[in-house]
Design a protein around this motif. Structure first.
Motif, PDB file in Angstrom:
ATOM      1  N   SER A  69       0.823  -1.210   0.000  1.00 53.41           N
ATOM      2  CA  SER A  69       0.000   0.000   0.000  1.00 53.41           C
ATOM      3  C   SER A  69       0.856   1.258   0.000  1.00 53.41           C
ATOM      4  CB  SER A  69      -0.945   0.005   1.210  1.00 53.41           C
ATOM      5  OG  SER A  69      -1.882  -1.044   1.127  1.00 53.41           O
ATOM      6  N   TYR A 115       0.735   4.133  -2.748  1.00 52.03           N
ATOM      7  CA  TYR A 115       0.535   5.530  -2.350  1.00 52.03           C
ATOM      8  C   TYR A 115       1.531   6.436  -3.055  1.00 52.03           C
ATOM      9  CZ  TYR A 115       0.272   9.538   0.895  1.00 52.03           C
ATOM     10  OH  TYR A 115       0.127  10.790   1.454  1.00 52.03           O
ATOM     11  N   LYS A 139      -0.030  10.186  -4.307  1.00 51.11           N
ATOM     12  CA  LYS A 139      -1.000  10.715  -3.351  1.00 51.11           C
ATOM     13  C   LYS A 139      -0.348  11.691  -2.381  1.00 51.11           C
ATOM     14  CE  LYS A 139      -4.624   8.306  -4.646  1.00 51.11           C
ATOM     15  NZ  LYS A 139      -5.869   8.953  -5.161  1.00 51.11           N
ATOM     16  N   GLU A 175      -4.063  13.971   1.521  1.00 52.72           N
ATOM     17  CA  GLU A 175      -4.352  12.667   2.116  1.00 52.72           C
ATOM     18  C   GLU A 175      -3.076  12.004   2.611  1.00 52.72           C
ATOM     19  OE1 GLU A 175      -6.747   8.564   0.943  1.00 52.72           O
ATOM     20  OE2 GLU A 175      -5.822   9.757  -0.628  1.00 52.72           O
ATOM     21  N   ARG A 210      -4.519   7.518   6.320  1.00 55.20           N
ATOM     22  CA  ARG A 210      -5.901   7.645   5.817  1.00 55.20           C
ATOM     23  C   ARG A 210      -6.059   6.839   4.528  1.00 55.20           C
ATOM     24  NH1 ARG A 210     -10.283  10.937   6.439  1.00 55.20           N
ATOM     25  NH2 ARG A 210     -11.578  11.284   4.588  1.00 55.20           N
ATOM     26  N   TYR A 211      -5.061   6.915   3.669  1.00 58.43           N
ATOM     27  CA  TYR A 211      -5.087   6.135   2.426  1.00 58.43           C
ATOM     28  C   TYR A 211      -5.217   4.648   2.729  1.00 58.43           C
ATOM     29  CZ  TYR A 211      -3.259   4.108  -1.943  1.00 58.43           C
ATOM     30  OH  TYR A 211      -3.078   3.358  -3.099  1.00 58.43           O
ATOM     31  N   GLN A 223      -6.427   3.205   5.477  1.00 52.27           N
ATOM     32  CA  GLN A 223      -7.736   2.901   6.054  1.00 52.27           C
ATOM     33  C   GLN A 223      -8.806   2.851   4.971  1.00 52.27           C
ATOM     34  OE1 GLN A 223      -7.907   6.111   8.875  1.00 52.27           O
ATOM     35  NE2 GLN A 223      -6.983   4.915  10.527  1.00 52.27           N
ATOM     36  N   GLU A 224      -8.761   3.791   4.044  1.00 50.73           N
ATOM     37  CA  GLU A 224      -9.765   3.830   2.980  1.00 50.73           C
ATOM     38  C   GLU A 224      -9.616   2.630   2.041  1.00 50.73           C
ATOM     39  OE1 GLU A 224      -9.366   7.635   1.139  1.00 50.73           O
ATOM     40  OE2 GLU A 224     -10.486   8.678   2.725  1.00 50.73           O
ATOM     41  N   LYS A 225      -8.401   2.209   1.797  1.00 53.02           N
ATOM     42  CA  LYS A 225      -8.183   1.031   0.959  1.00 53.02           C
ATOM     43  C   LYS A 225      -8.775  -0.207   1.620  1.00 53.02           C
ATOM     44  CE  LYS A 225      -4.607  -1.920  -1.023  1.00 53.02           C
ATOM     45  NZ  LYS A 225      -3.154  -2.187  -1.158  1.00 53.02           N
ATOM     46  N   GLN A 276     -11.201  -0.302   3.762  1.00 54.55           N
ATOM     47  CA  GLN A 276     -12.659  -0.177   3.729  1.00 54.55           C
ATOM     48  C   GLN A 276     -13.212  -0.540   2.356  1.00 54.55           C
ATOM     49  OE1 GLN A 276     -13.206   3.878   5.023  1.00 54.55           O
ATOM     50  NE2 GLN A 276     -12.831   3.395   7.179  1.00 54.55           N
ATOM     51  N   ARG A 277     -12.486  -0.170   1.283  1.00 49.61           N
ATOM     52  CA  ARG A 277     -12.916  -0.543  -0.068  1.00 49.61           C
ATOM     53  C   ARG A 277     -12.904  -2.062  -0.227  1.00 49.61           C
ATOM     54  NH1 ARG A 277      -9.402   3.562  -1.646  1.00 49.61           N
ATOM     55  NH2 ARG A 277      -7.921   2.024  -2.475  1.00 49.61           N
TER      56      ARG A 277
END
Length: 203
Positions: free
Chosen positions: A166, A170, A175, A180, A184-185, A187-189, A191-192
């Motif tokens: 990851s 990034y 990014k 961002e 945060r990147y 965590q969002e990955k 969640q996706r």
């Protein structure tokens, strides 16, 4: 520009997330060891150790440049090679998007820094405040500059495979140019992945 991940942030990222990997999905086999006692990958860069030239060469191929510091007898370095880089998905992604120059944290080879100073590997490690192995220093793609102006992110130790790849994503996606941060990147990955019903050990 986001600040490099600190050791404290590193621990927070690693230990606050769920354990995402099982023993499945790993390629068999161990990394080779060179004369310095470092685990190596056949696709690591072999250069004259002029960092500005190395960076320019990598970027001419459309890739990002990163410097990897390791040392003899480092168990986390071995883990990175025999676990992370042993996964085809990870090694293929890194090879496709990055040029990786491996340096010995205690080595004596002469390296020319971005500011033109020629010094031994161990002195460069000290100059760049490298205190752990493995440490990966990611450099900004495009343009000139000296450290720390062109450092965009740092991996200060061993990351589990999901976190490891990851961070490469990034940087490859640049990014770091936005607001961002890496955590945060990450965590969002995750969640996706959950929303799409993917197993987190896909990496």
């Amino acid at each position: 520009m986001p600040a490099p991940v600190s050791r404290r942030s590193f621990n927070k990222i690693i230990f606050s997330a769920p354990l995402l990997f099982t023993a499945s999905g790993f390629s068999a086999g161990a990394a080779e060891v060179n004369d310095d006692g470092l685990h190596v990958q056949p696709w690591f860069m072999e250069t004259f150790l002029d960092l500005a030239e190395d960076k320019a060469e990598v970027e001419a191929e459309g890739k990002h440049f990163a410097v990897l510091f390791e040392q003899r007898g480092c168990p986390y370095c071995r883990e990175m090679h025999e676990v992370n880089f042993a996964r085809d998905e990870i090694s293929n992604y890194v090879q496709s998007n990055f040029g990786i120059l491996q340096l010995n944290m205690w080595g004596s080879r002469e390296v020319t820094d971005f500011d033109g100073e020629a010094l031994e590997e161990r002195d460069l490690a000290r100059k760049w405040n490298v205190n752990f192995t493995p440490t990966i220093v990611f450099l900004r793609k495009g343009g000139a500059g000296t450290m720390p102006q062109i450092e965009v992110l740092r991996m200060p130790g061993y990351f589990k495979p999901f976190h490891f790849v990851s961070m490469f994503e990034y940087v490859a996606e640049e990014k770091y140019q936005g607001s961002e941060g890496f955590q945060r990147y990450l965590q969002e990955k995750f969640q996706r992945y959950e929303a799409e019903g993917k197993k987190p050990d896909v990496w």
